[in-house]
Design an enzyme around this catalytic site. Structure first.
Site, short mmCIF file in Angstrom:
data_model
loop_
_atom_site.label_atom_id
_atom_site.label_comp_id
_atom_site.label_asym_id
_atom_site.label_seq_id
_atom_site.Cartn_x
_atom_site.Cartn_y
_atom_site.Cartn_z
N ARG D 123 52.71 34.85 38.27
CA ARG D 123 51.92 35.65 39.21
C ARG D 123 52.04 35.11 40.62
N GLN D 128 54.79 39.92 42.32
CA GLN D 128 53.77 40.94 42.11
C GLN D 128 54.36 42.28 41.74
N ASP D 131 54.94 42.62 38.08
CA ASP D 131 53.83 42.16 37.24
C ASP D 131 53.26 43.31 36.41
N SER D 134 49.50 43.14 35.30
CA SER D 134 48.54 43.66 36.27
C SER D 134 48.57 45.18 36.33
N TYR D 229 44.22 32.68 36.44
CA TYR D 229 43.59 32.95 35.15
C TYR D 229 42.40 32.04 34.95
N1 LIG Z 1 45.94 43.73 45.45
C1 LIG Z 1 45.96 43.00 44.35
O1 LIG Z 1 46.10 43.51 43.27
C2 LIG Z 1 45.77 41.52 44.42
C3 LIG Z 1 45.20 40.86 43.34
C4 LIG Z 1 45.01 39.49 43.44
C5 LIG Z 1 45.42 38.82 44.59
N2 LIG Z 1 46.00 39.49 45.62
C6 LIG Z 1 46.39 38.76 46.81
O2 LIG Z 1 45.43 38.99 47.83
C7 LIG Z 1 46.08 38.93 49.10
C8 LIG Z 1 45.79 40.22 49.82
O3 LIG Z 1 46.13 40.09 51.16
P1 LIG Z 1 45.17 40.58 52.29
O4 LIG Z 1 45.93 40.48 53.54
O5 LIG Z 1 44.58 41.91 51.92
O6 LIG Z 1 43.93 39.59 52.25
P2 LIG Z 1 43.93 38.02 52.50
O7 LIG Z 1 45.26 37.51 52.77
O8 LIG Z 1 43.12 37.45 51.41
O9 LIG Z 1 43.14 37.88 53.88
C9 LIG Z 1 41.90 38.44 54.04
C10 LIG Z 1 41.41 38.04 55.38
O10 LIG Z 1 40.27 38.81 55.69
C11 LIG Z 1 39.42 38.04 56.49
N3 LIG Z 1 38.05 38.47 56.24
C12 LIG Z 1 37.27 38.22 55.17
N4 LIG Z 1 36.08 38.77 55.33
C13 LIG Z 1 36.10 39.38 56.54
C14 LIG Z 1 35.13 40.11 57.28
N5 LIG Z 1 33.88 40.33 56.80
N6 LIG Z 1 35.48 40.59 58.49
C15 LIG Z 1 36.72 40.36 58.97
N7 LIG Z 1 37.64 39.68 58.33
C16 LIG Z 1 37.34 39.18 57.11
C17 LIG Z 1 39.65 36.60 56.11
O11 LIG Z 1 39.73 35.82 57.28
P3 LIG Z 1 38.41 35.21 57.92
O12 LIG Z 1 37.76 34.42 56.83
O13 LIG Z 1 38.91 34.42 59.06
O14 LIG Z 1 37.59 36.37 58.36
C18 LIG Z 1 41.01 36.59 55.43
O15 LIG Z 1 41.96 35.86 56.13
C19 LIG Z 1 47.55 38.73 48.85
O16 LIG Z 1 47.85 37.38 48.97
C20 LIG Z 1 47.70 39.20 47.42
O17 LIG Z 1 48.74 38.58 46.77
C21 LIG Z 1 46.13 40.84 45.57
N1 LIG Z 2 48.98 36.18 42.66
C1 LIG Z 2 48.84 37.44 42.49
O1 LIG Z 2 49.37 38.14 43.23
C2 LIG Z 2 48.02 37.98 41.40
C3 LIG Z 2 48.42 39.09 40.65
C4 LIG Z 2 47.57 39.60 39.65
C5 LIG Z 2 46.35 38.97 39.43
N2 LIG Z 2 45.99 37.88 40.17
C6 LIG Z 2 44.72 37.23 40.01
O2 LIG Z 2 44.54 36.75 38.70
C7 LIG Z 2 43.22 36.97 38.30
C8 LIG Z 2 43.09 37.17 36.82
O3 LIG Z 2 43.89 38.23 36.46
P1 LIG Z 2 43.69 39.07 35.12
O4 LIG Z 2 42.78 40.19 35.33
O5 LIG Z 2 45.02 39.45 34.62
O6 LIG Z 2 42.99 38.05 34.15
P2 LIG Z 2 42.74 38.14 32.60
O7 LIG Z 2 43.16 39.46 32.10
O8 LIG Z 2 43.34 36.94 32.03
O9 LIG Z 2 41.14 38.01 32.46
C9 LIG Z 2 40.28 39.00 32.87
C10 LIG Z 2 39.05 38.39 33.47
O10 LIG Z 2 38.19 37.87 32.48
C11 LIG Z 2 37.53 36.75 33.01
N3 LIG Z 2 36.92 35.91 31.98
C12 LIG Z 2 37.47 34.96 31.18
N4 LIG Z 2 36.52 34.42 30.39
C13 LIG Z 2 35.36 35.03 30.68
C14 LIG Z 2 34.03 34.92 30.20
N5 LIG Z 2 33.69 34.05 29.24
N6 LIG Z 2 33.08 35.69 30.75
C15 LIG Z 2 33.40 36.57 31.70
N7 LIG Z 2 34.62 36.73 32.19
C16 LIG Z 2 35.60 35.97 31.68
C17 LIG Z 2 38.59 36.08 33.82
O11 LIG Z 2 38.03 35.26 34.80
C18 LIG Z 2 39.32 37.26 34.44
O12 LIG Z 2 38.75 37.61 35.66
C19 LIG Z 2 42.77 38.19 39.07
O13 LIG Z 2 41.45 38.06 39.49
C20 LIG Z 2 43.67 38.23 40.28
O14 LIG Z 2 43.01 37.84 41.42
C21 LIG Z 2 46.81 37.39 41.12
#
Ligand SMILES: NC(=O)c1ccc[n+]([C@@H]2O[C@H](COP(=O)([O-])OP(=O)(O)OC[C@H]3O[C@@H](n4cnc5c(N)ncnc54)[C@H](OP(=O)(O)O)[C@@H]3O)[C@@H](O)[C@H]2O)c1
Ligand SMILES: NC(=O)c1ccc[n+]([C@@H]2O[C@H](COP(=O)([O-])OP(=O)(O)OC[C@H]3O[C@@H](n4cnc5c(N)ncnc54)[C@H](O)[C@@H]3O)[C@@H](O)[C@H]2O)c1
Ligand SMILES: NC(=O)c1ccc[n+]([C@@H]2O[C@H](COP(=O)([O-])OP(=O)(O)OC[C@H]3O[C@@H](n4cnc5c(N)ncnc54)[C@H](OP(=O)(O)O)[C@@H]3O)[C@@H](O)[C@H]2O)c1
Ligand SMILES: NC(=O)c1ccc[n+]([C@@H]2O[C@H](COP(=O)([O-])OP(=O)(O)OC[C@H]3O[C@@H](n4cnc5c(N)ncnc54)[C@H](O)[C@@H]3O)[C@@H](O)[C@H]2O)c1
Lengths: 454, 91, 385, 385, 454, 91
Positions: D123, D128, D131, D134, D229
Site C-alpha cells: 500500500r 495505489q 490496489d 482498496s 493496517y
Molecule cells: N483517497 C484514498 O483512498 C486514501 C486512503 C488512504 C490514504 N490516502 C492518502 O491520503 C493522502 C491524500 O492527500 P491529500 O493531499 O488529500 O491530503 P494530505 O496529504 O493528507 O494533506 C492534507 C492537508 O490538509 C491540511 N488540513 C487539514 N485540516 C485542515 C483544515 N481544517 N483547513 C485547512 N487545511 C487543513 C493539512 O495541513 P495543515 O495541518 O497544515 O492544515 C494537510 O497537510 C495521500 O497521501 C493518499 O495516499 C488516500
Molecule cells: N497508502 C495508501 O495509499 C493506502 C491505500 C489504502 C488504504 N490505506 C489505509 O489503510 C487503512 C486500512 O485499510 P483497510 O480498510 O484495507 O483495512 P482493513 O480492511 O484491514 O480493516 C478495516 C478496518 O477495521 C479496523 N479494525 C481492526 N480491528 C478492529 C476492531 N477490533 N474494532 C474496530 N475496528 C477494527 C481497522 O483499523 C481498519 O480500519 C485505511 O484506513 C487507509 O487509510 C492506505
C-alpha cells in the site's frame, strides 16, 4: 477681487479636486478617473500660479516646463510595464530634488525668520533624503545596485552620527540664518543619510521604501508650503504625506513585514545568517489573495483531505459561484487519492451540489495546467507534491500528482506547514509562484467570499 | 496668526489623507503610489514663483531646476499612472 | 355507548403493514375509544401482541375482532367473507380502489355496512394529515430507488479513484408527484444525476428545488385538477412525450415511472422499442405495474428481464419499509378518527354531511352513495336516492 | 516474443466480476500485448464477446484461453484443475487469500507457475492504482449499506410529515477502513445518523470529515502497521471494546462491521448477547462473514434471522455492483501490467527483485517465495532458498 | 506667545479631538470613547475661550453656564430611554436658538461689512429654522402634535412665498446693515419656515428630520464661525454639518425613504387617500435586521418552499453557526407540509448537515413560541398563515400552522408579497411585530451572514 | 486673505465630515446624531465671548441667552449620548 485672492480661491477648488482624485484613486473602478481629476487640479493650479504678481519673467519658466514635460512624456511612454516601480522611484527622487531646490532657493534668497528658516531647512533635508534615497532604491530595483541588503559593521553608529551632525548643522543655520554655508553641509549630510538608510534594505522591500519616500516628498512639499505660506502646497503635500504613510502601512501588511523593521534596517546591528533556504515561503493574507482571484480568468481548485476536515465544500461552492459570476472559469481537479477514501472529494462536492461536469480527472487538468491563472489548493498536500515527480527516493516518488506548481499562480490554503498523510515535505510550498494562505480552509474561503461580496 | 490657519489646514489635510486611503486593493498599491507621487510634484507652484522672480540669480537658477524637476515628476507621474491604470480591465 | 375500533390483520399476500401502532393507543384512549386487535397484527414488523396489550388494546382472534368493531380499519380492503362477520352497521375503512373494483363495491353495498375509501379523502389543507395516499406514495418513492439501487450493477455516486473514475448513475423519473419527488430526492442524495419529467408544468420548479434537472417537453396545454392531480393527455401529446423522452430514457441507468391519473388507468409511457434502446443491465421501476403499468412488459409483482433491461413491477412499494409505512398509515387513520370523535360521549360520529366524509364514504346502508364513483361507473343516479 | 494475457471467466459461484473491460484493450494494445479472453467473460455484466472482439481481443473457449496465456488474470483464484492447463511458466494473477489457503498455495507451487496475490500488493503511494483490495473494499462499503437499506423495514432519512415524524435510522459502522468509510459516506448521504468506531485513533478525524460521529472508547495503546493496517487488540482491550459498543449497537437500526486484521482472522466484535439487546427487525451486515465473521451467528453467503435481528453475511459485496467492481479491478490489473510492460519488446518483464513484486509474488518456480507468507505459515526458511 | 495664538493652537488640538471623537462614534465598539473624547475637546475649547481678552466680565457667563449645566444634567438624567429622540430634538432646538442668538448679537452689536452681514444673517436664518423646526419635531415625537402629516391646500405656494419673503428681507438688510428691523422680520419668517417645513412630515420620518436639523445646526455654528472668524466653530460646525447630511442619508436608506421626498413634503400638493389598510407592511433591510439578530437569544427558523427554491439551506446553516457562536439558541420549526413533498425540508437541511436534534415539530415550537426572540420565516407562507387559525372560510382554515406571529419578532424573507401554494393572503405579513425582508432567500441570508462576519 | 484660509478650512472640514461617517450601523444612528448635536453646541465659544464682552447690552443679553442655550445643548447632549451608549453591550 485681487490677484492673490483669485489664485487662492482657485487653489481651494484645486485642493478639493486633489482630494476627490485621491479618493477615487483608491477604488479599482474609479482609479483612472481619479488620476485624471488630480491631473486637472495640478494643471489648474499651475495655470493660476502663473498669474502670480511676483513673477516677472516667464522665459525660464516656459523653457524648464517644456524641457521637463518632454523628459516626463518621453520617459513615461518609453518605459516597459515591468519597469514601473523603478520609474516611480526615479520620479519621486526628482520630486524630492525639486523640493530641495525650492527650499534652498528660499534659504539663499533672503534672511529668514527663525521659524521660516526651521521649516525651510526641514523641507530641504526631507527633499534631499528623498532624492538620494529614491535613487538608491531605483538602483536596487533596476539591479544596478545589488538587491541584497548592503550592510557593514557599525552602520548603526555611523547612521546615528550622521543624524546628529545634520541636526547640529541645521541648528547652527537656524540660529544664524545668514550662515548659508551650514546649509550646504546639511545638504551633503542629508544626501548621505538617504543613501545610508536605503542601502541596508533588501530589494524585496523596495516598494515599501519607495512608498515611504513618496510620503516624504509630500511632506517636503508641505514644509515648503509652510515656508512660502502656500495653502495648496500644504494641503496637497499633507494629503500625499498622510496617505503615503497609510499606504506604506497597508503595503507592509500585505507583505507581512513590519514597517518599523523595514525602516530601521539601517540602525540594526548586522546579523549574519548561514542557513541556506532554497526558496522562501510567501504567506499572504486573504485580502490580497482576493485581488488575484478577482482578476483571474481560469481557476483550478484542487481539494484534499483538509477540505474534508474543515468541511469547506459549501464555502468553496459559494466562491465558485462568485468567480463564475465574475466571468472566470472554475474547474475542480480531483486527484484519485485525495482525501482518505476513494471518492472522498466526490462525496463532499456532491453534497455541496457542485456539478459533476466541473470535476476533472488528474490527467485532464495536468495537460492544461499552464493555462490556469490560479490553482487553489485547499487542504491538499501529498496529491500536489512535486517531489513525487522530482525527488527520487521520496516515499511518494512515482505517484502521479496534480502538477499544481505549473499553474501561473498557486494558492495553498492550509493551517500550518505540517505535512500530509505521507509525512513528507512539500517543495510546492516554497516555489516562486506559490503563496500560502494559512488558516482553516473553511474560514479562509468564507473570508474570500466575503471580500467578493463587499 | 497666519501660522494658526496654516496649522489648521495642515491638521485637517493630514486627517483627510488618513481617511481617504483606508482599504486599498493590492493591485492599486503601485498606481496609487505613483499617483500620489505626481501630486507631490505640487512643489512646482513654489518653483514657478521662484523661477519667475527676479530677486537673485541663485534663487532663479534653483527655481528653474525646481521647475524642471517638478515638471518631470508631474508630467511623467500622471502619464505613467494613467498607463498603469489603463491596464486594468473595467469590472 | 362507547365506540369500538377493530384492527384485523391484513390478509393480502406479502402485506406487512398494519393500521395501528402501539404508540397510537394513548391517543385513542384519550378519545375514549375501545381498541380491539387481531392477534398477530404487527408481527410482520416485529411488534408483538404484548406490546399492543401493554399499550391498552384488547387482543382477540380474527373473527371475534371483526365481530366486535363498530369501525373496522385495515390497509387493504377486507375479503368479502370477512365482511359478513362484521356488524351490519359497522364502518369499514381501508384502501378500496373504488374506481376499479365495482364488483367489490356492489357486494359491499349489498351487505349494508358503511365503507370509507382512504384514497378518496380530499386533498384539502385540512385533510393532509389523513392523506394516506400521499404518505404511502412518499415511501414508495424511496423504496423504488432502493430497489433500483439494489438491482443496478453500478453505483449511484460519481467516484474518482486511483482505479479509475466511476461515472454517476443517471436516473430519470417520469411523473414528479408525491412519489416521484421523493424518488428524485433519494436518488439525488445518493449522488445520482437526476432528470425528471411531468406533464404538470408547475412541477419543474419543484424538481429543481430538489436539485434535479427537469426535462422540458413542449406539450402545449396541459392541466391539473383542483386537487392537484394531472389530467389525461391527448394522444398527440402522448406521442410527443414518448418521442421526447426516448433519448433521455436510452441514456439513463435507472428509469422510475410514477405517472398516475386519478380515477383512470395510468398512462403507458414506455414501449418495448424504447426499452430496446436502453443500455444492457439498465433498470426500469414501474410504480404503476399493479394497475396496468406505465411500462410495456412490466409484470405486477415481478422483476423481469426484457431485452437485457430489468423491469421491476413489484408493487406494494411502501411495504418495503413496512414499519414506517404502518406508522404513517396508522397516524392517518388516527387523525381521521379524531376528526369525528366526540370526547364527551366516547363515540365516533360519522356525519355523512361533512365535506370530508361526503368525498370518501363509498357505500352506506345498502347503496353506493359516492357521487364521483357513481358517475365513474355510470350508476344511474335515480336508482338509489 | 509478444506476451499474451489471458482472461478466463471466473468460475466461482455467483461471481459476476471479470478482470477486463473492453475499454482497457486500447491501453493493452498500446503496450503491444496480446489479449485473449474466454467466451462469455463479461456476460454477467452484459458485455458481449463481440464488444471485446471489436475492441481487439481474441475470444476463445476456456481451455484454449488458459493454455494461451503467458499471464492469466482472474478475480478469484483459478481452480487447481485449470492451473494444469496453463503454461508451466505462466504467471497467474488473482486474489489468492494466501494467509488462509496454504493447501492451495502448496499445490500451486507444485505446478511451478509464478503466482501473484493482488491482496499482497503493497500500500505504497506508487501502488495505489493497482490496489484492488482498496478498490473492491470501497464498493463493498457501498453495497453493504445498499443491502442493509433493503432489509430494514424503515427508511434512512428523517422525515417530518403530516402523517407524523419518521426518525432517521441509526447506523453504526465498526471498522472505518476503506470499506467502513465508504459505508459511512453512503449511509450519511441517505440521511442516516451515523456513528463509527475503529481501533486506530487516526480514523476519528476521517470519520468526522464525512459527517459521522466517532464513538470514543478508551482502549489504551493501539497501533497500526506501516501500511495502515490495524494490529490485533489484546483480549482485555477486546473486552473493553465490546462492552463499550454494546449500548451503541442496541440503539442502532443497522450495524455494519468491516473490521479486518491483515493476515489474521477478523476480530469477533458482536456476540449473541449483544444481538439480543437490539431492536427486533434491526439489521447487522457482517462484511467478514466469509472469513470467520465479526459477528457471532453470521453465516457466510446467507441472511439469517437471529433473535429477531437480521444478520447479513452474504459476502462478495463488490459483486453487487459487479460492473463498477469489474471496471475498477480491470483498471488495477492494467496498471499492474503497465508497470512492468516493456513497450519496445512488447513483453511484460516480471522482475522479481522489484519492490512491488517482492511483496506480492507468492509462488515462483516451484517454491513459495513470499517471505511474509512463509513466516505466516511457519515455512522453514531453509527448506527452499 | 500671545493669548490669541495660544487659544488658537489649543483650538487646533481641540479640532483634532473632535475629529477623532466623531470617527470613533461611528463604530459600535468605540462609540462611547468617541463621545467622551469629543466632550473633552469641548471642555478644553471652552476653558481656553475664557482666556479671550475680549471678555471683561465673567459674571453672566458663569451664571448662564451653571444654569445651562443644571438644566442639561437634570433633563438628561431624568429622561426615559424611550424619550431619547424627543430629547435630542429639544437639545437641537436649543442649539439652534444659541446660534441664532449669537448671530443676532453679532448683527446688533455693530454695523457689519456686507460679507459678514450676509453670513451672519444666514447663520441667523439657519439657527431660527433649526429652533422652530426642532420644536415641532419634538412635539410630533412626544405626541403633543399629531404624528400624522399635517397638510393643507396651497401649502406649497405658501411655503414658496415664505422663502421668497425671507430672501427679500435678508437682502434688504444686507444692503443696509444698519436696518436692523428687517432682521426681526427675517427672524419671524425663519421661525415660521421651520414650523411649516416640519409640519407636513409624518411622525415616522421624524428621526430623519431631526438628523437633518442637526446638520443644519452645525451649519449655523459654521456660519457663525465665519462671521466671527473663529476656526474651531468653522471646523466643528462643518464636521457636524457634513456628517449630519451623510447620516441623514444613511438613515433614509435604512428606512427605505428618499431624502428628497421627506424634505419636500411641504412643497408637494396634498393627495388624499381613501384606502384603508389594516396593518402595514414594514419592510426592513438586512443591515438593520442584523442588529436584531445579533441581540437575540433564542431564534426559531421556519423554512418553507422558498428556501428550497432558493437553495438557501447552506447559507442558513452558516447563519445558524454564527448565531450559535453568538450564544443564541437556534432551532428549526418544521411544518409537516412545508415544501412540496413530505420531508422536503428534511432533505435540504440534512444536505446542509443541520443536526437532527435541532429540527422540532410544529407542536413543540408552538408550545413555546412566545419565548422566541425571533422567528425567521424563510420562504414559507401557507404554513405560517394565521388565517388558518383566525379566518373561518379561508381555504386553509383549520390546517394546523406554526404560530410564528406569536413570537416576539418575526422576520419574513421572501421575494415579494405574492401568495403561496394555497393562493391565499397572509395576515402575518401585516402584523405589528413582523418585518419583511424582501429578496431571494439565499441572497438575504448570505447578506446577514456577511454582516456577522464584518 | 483670512477668508481664503477660512474657506480652505471649511472645505477640508466638510470633506472630513463626509469621510468620517461612512458606514454607520443602524443602532448607532441615534447616538451619533445626539453626539454630533452636542458638538454643534460649539457656538458656546462665540456666545461666551459675546456674553463677556461689554460692547452693548443687547449683545450681552443675547450672548447670555446663547451661553445658556448652548450649555444646555452641550452638557445635556454629551450626557444623554453617553447614557445611550452605555446601554450597548460590548461585542
Ligand atoms: N483517497 C484514498 O483512498 C486514501 C486512503 C488512504 C490514504 N490516502 C492518502 O491520503 C493522502 C491524500 O492527500 P491529500 O493531499 O488529500 O491530503 P494530505 O496529504 O493528507 O494533506 C492534507 C492537508 O490538509 C491540511 N488540513 C487539514 N485540516 C485542515 C483544515 N481544517 N483547513 C485547512 N487545511 C487543513 C493539512 O495541513 P495543515 O495541518 O497544515 O492544515 C494537510 O497537510 C495521500 O497521501 C493518499 O495516499 C488516500
Ligand atoms: N497508502 C495508501 O495509499 C493506502 C491505500 C489504502 C488504504 N490505506 C489505509 O489503510 C487503512 C486500512 O485499510 P483497510 O480498510 O484495507 O483495512 P482493513 O480492511 O484491514 O480493516 C478495516 C478496518 O477495521 C479496523 N479494525 C481492526 N480491528 C478492529 C476492531 N477490533 N474494532 C474496530 N475496528 C477494527 C481497522 O483499523 C481498519 O480500519 C485505511 O484506513 C487507509 O487509510 C492506505
Ligand atoms: N409538503 C407536502 O407534501 C406538500 C405537497 C403539496 C403541496 N403542499 C403545500 O405547499 C405549501 C407549503 O407551504 P410553504 O409555506 O412551505 O410554501 P408556500 O406557502 O408555497 O410559500 C412559499 C413562499 O416562498 C417564497 N419564495 C419562493 N421562492 C423564493 C426564493 N427564491 N427566495 C425567497 N422566497 C421565495 C414565495 O414567495 P415570493 O414569491 O414572494 O418569494 C412563497 O410565498 C402548503 O400549502 C402545502 O399544503 C405541500
Ligand atoms: N393539497 C395538498 O396538500 C396536497 C397533498 C398531496 C399532494 N398534493 C399535490 O398533488 C399532486 C399530485 O399528487 P400525486 O403524486 O398523488 O399524483 P398522482 O399519483 O396522481 O400522479 C403522479 C404524477 O404523475 C404525473 N403524470 C400524469 N400523467 C403523466 C404523464 N403522461 N407523463 C408524466 N407524468 C405524468 C402527474 O402529474 C403526477 O405528478 C402533487 O404534486 C402535490 O403537489 C397536494
Amino acid at each position: 477681487m485681487d490677484n492673490l485672492v483669485f489664485i487662492n480661491v482657485v487653489y481651494v477648488f484645486a485642493a478639493a479636486l486633489f482630494i476627490f482624485g485621491l479618493k477615487l484613486l483608491g477604488h479599482p473602478a474609479t482609479a483612472r478617473k481619479g488620476n485624471i481629476l488630480s491631473g486637472i487640479a495640478m494643471l489648474v493650479a499651475i495655470i493660476v500660479t502663473l498669474m502670480d504678481q511676483n513673477i516677472v519673467s516667464y522665459g525660464w519658466i516656459i523653457v524648464s516646463v517644456l524641457a521637463g514635460s518632454v523628459v516626463g512624456i518621453y520617459v513615461s511612454q518609453k518605459v516597459e510595464m515591468t519597469g514601473m516601480p523603478e520609474l516611480v522611484s526615479l520620479f519621486n527622487g526628482v520630486g524630492g530634488l525639486a523640493s530641495a531646490a525650492v527650499a534652498t532657493a528660499a534659504i539663499v534668497a533672503s534672511d529668514l525668520s527663525s521659524g521660516i528658516a526651521t521649516i525651510s531647512v526641514i523641507a530641504l533635508i526631507i527633499g534631499a533624503v528623498t532624492f538620494s534615497g529614491s535613487f538608491v532604491a531605483w538602483g536596487k530595483l533596476s539591479e544596478r545596485i545589488s538587491g541584497k541588503p548592503i550592510v557593514f559593521h557599525l552602520q548603526a553608529i555611523a547612521n546615528y552620527g550622521l543624524i546628529a551632525a545634520t541636526i547640529l548643522f541645521s541648528s547652527l543655520y537656524v540660529m544664524d540664518p545668514s550662515s548659508i554655508t551650514f546649509v550646504y553641509v546639511v545638504i551633503a549630510l542629508a544626501l548621505i543619510i538617504g543613501v545610508m538608510v536605503v542601502l541596508p534594505i533588501g530589494g524585496a522591500d523596495m516598494p515599501v521604501v519607495i512608498s515611504l519616500l513618496n510620503s516624504y516628498s509630500g511632506l517636503a512639499a508641505c514644509a515648503a508650503g509652510f515656508a512660502l505660506e502656500n495653502n495648496l502646497l500644504i494641503v496637497a503635500g499633507a494629503l500625499v504625506g498622510a496617505s503615503g504613510i497609510i499606504l506604506t502601512n497597508i503595503m507592509c501588511k500585505a507583505m507581512n513585514r513590519s514597517l518599523i523593521n523595514v525602516l530601521t534596517s539601517g540602525f540594526q546591528e548586522v546579523v549574519t545568517n548561514d542557513v541556506v533556504v532554497e526558496g522562501e515561503i510567501k504567506p499572504i493574507i486573504t485580502e490580497d489573495a482576493f485581488y488575484v482571484f478577482e482578476a483571474a480568468q481560469s481557476i483550478l481548485v484542487i481539494p484534499g483531505y483538509g477540505m474534508a476536515v474543515a468541511q469547506a465544500q459549501h464555502a468553496m461552492k459559494e466562491l465558485q459561484e462568485l468567480l463564475e459570476k465574475n466571468d472566470a472559469e472554475v474547474v475542480y481537479g480531483i486527484h484519485p487519492v485525495a482525501g482518505r477514501m476513494p471518492g472522498h472529494m466526490n462525496v463532499l462536492l456532491a453534497e455541496a451540489d457542485v456539478s459533476y461536469d466541473l470535476l476533472l480527472e488528474m490527467d485532464e487538468v495536468n495537460s492544461r495546467m499552464e493555462n490556469f491563472d490560479i490553482a487553489i489548493v485547499i487542504g491538499a498536500n501529498d496529491v500536489v507534491n512535486p517531489a513525487a515527480r522530482e525527488l527520487k527516493g521520496s516515499p511518494i516518488y512515482g505517484m502521479p500528482v496534480i502538477n499544481a506548481d505549473l499553474a501561473k499562480n498557486v494558492f495553498v490554503i492550509k493551517r500550518s506547514m505540517s505535512s500530509g498523510f505521507a509525512g513528507v515535505e512539500n517543495p510546492l510550498f516554497f516555489k516562486d509562484n506559490t503563496r500560502m494562505i494559512f488558516g482553516d480552509a473553511k474560514e479562509v474561503i468564507s473570508n474570500i467570499v466575503r471580500q467578493f461580496n463587499d | 496668526m497666519i501660522t494658526i490657519y496654516l496649522l489648521f489646514i495642515l491638521m485637517l489635510a493630514i486627517f483627510l489623507g488618513f481617511e481617504l486611503i483606508q482599504k486599498v486593493p493590492a493591485t492599486l498599491h503601485t498606481p496609487l503610489m505613483s499617483g500620489a507621487n505626481a501630486i507631490s510634484g505640487i512643489t512646482i507652484l513654489a518653483a514657478i514663483v521662484l523661477a519667475g522672480n527676479d530677486s537673485s540669480t541663485a534663487a532663479t537658477v534653483l527655481g528653474v531646476i525646481g521647475v524642471f524637476c517638478a515638471t518631470v515628476n508631474v508630467v511623467g507621474g500622471y502619464l505613467v499612472t494613467d498607463r498603469m491604470l489603463a491596464m486594468f480591465k473595467k469590472k | 355507548m362507547m365506540t369500538t375500533i377493530a384492527f384485523p390483520k391484513d390478509r393480502k399476500q406479502d402485506e406487512k403493514r398494519c393500521a395501528l401502532m402501539p404508540s397510537n393507543l394513548k391517543a385513542y384512549s384519550l378519545l375514549g375509544l375501545e381498541i380491539i386487535i387481531e392477534s398477530g397484527l404487527g408481527e410482520d414488523i416485529f411488534i408483538s401482541d404484548e406490546a399492543y396489550e401493554a399499550a391498552g388494546a384488547t387482543v382477540l382472534p380474527r373473527d371475534n375482532t371483526l365481530a366486535a368493531g363498530d369501525i373496522v380499519i385495515t390497509v387493504n380492503k377486507l375479503p368479502l367473507s370477512d365482511i359478513k362477520i362484521c356488524k351490519p352497521k359497522a364502518c369499514l375503512i381501508s384502501f378500496l380502489d373504488p374506481f376499479n373494483e365495482l364488483d367489490y363495491l356492489t357486494s359491499l353495498s349489498g351487505s349494508g355496512q358503511t365503507s370509507i375509501s382512504v384514497e378518496m379523502i380530499p386533498r384539502s389543507s385540512r385533510c393532509q394529515k389523513m392523506d394516506a395516499l400521499s404518505s404511502q406514495a412518499s415511501l414508495a418513492g424511496y423504496s423504488m430507488v432502493s430497489i433500483g439501487m439494489q438491482q443496478l450493477n453500478t453505483i449511484f455516486p460519481m467516484m474518482m479513484t486511483p482505479s479509475g473514475t466511476i461515472k454517476s448513475a443517471k436516473v430519470f423519473v417520469i411523473g414528479a408527484g408525491v412519489a416521484g419527488l421523493q424518488a428524485i430526492a433519494t436518488a439525488k442524495r445518493l449522488g445520482a444525476t437526476v432528470t425528471a419529467f411531468d406533464t404538470r408544468p408547475v412541477v419543474a420548479e419543484q424538481v429543481k428545488s430538489l436539485g434535479g434537472k427537469f426535462l422540458e417537453i413542449d406539450l402545449g396545454q396541459t392541466a391539473q385538477t383542483e386537487q392537484g392531480y394531472a389530467t389525461e393527455l391527448t394522444s398527440e401529446q402522448m406521442a410527443i412525450q414518448q418521442a421526447a423522452q426516448a433519448a433521455c430514457i436510452a441514456d439513463s441507468d435507472i428509469v422510475i415511472t410514477t405517472a398516475q391519473l386519478f380515477g383512470r388507468k395510468p398512462p403507458r409511457l414506455i414501449n418495448k422499442e424504447t426499452i430496446g434502446k436502453m443500455k444492457p443491465g439498465s433498470v426500469i421501476v414501474d410504480m404503476a405495474a399493479e394497475n396496468g403499468g406505465n411500462v410495456e412488459g412490466s409484470i405486477p409483482g415481478k422483476t423481469v428481464l426484457e431485452q437485457n433491461v430489468y423491469i421491476i413491477g413489484n408493487g406494494n412499494w411502501p411495504c418495503m419499509v413496512a414499519k414506517d409505512a404502518s406508522q404513517m398509515y396508522a397516524n392517518n387513520m388516527l387523525n381521521l378518527i379524531s376528526e369525528f370523535a366526540d370526547k364527551e360521549t366516547n363515540t365516533v360520529n360519522l356525519d355523512l354531511n361533512d365535506d370530508i366524509l361526503q368525498s370518501c364514504v363509498i357505500t352506506h346502508s345498502g347503496n353506493i352513495v359516492n357521487s364521483v364513483i357513481r358517475k365513474h361507473h355510470n350508476i344511474d343516479t335515480e336508482t338509489n336516492a
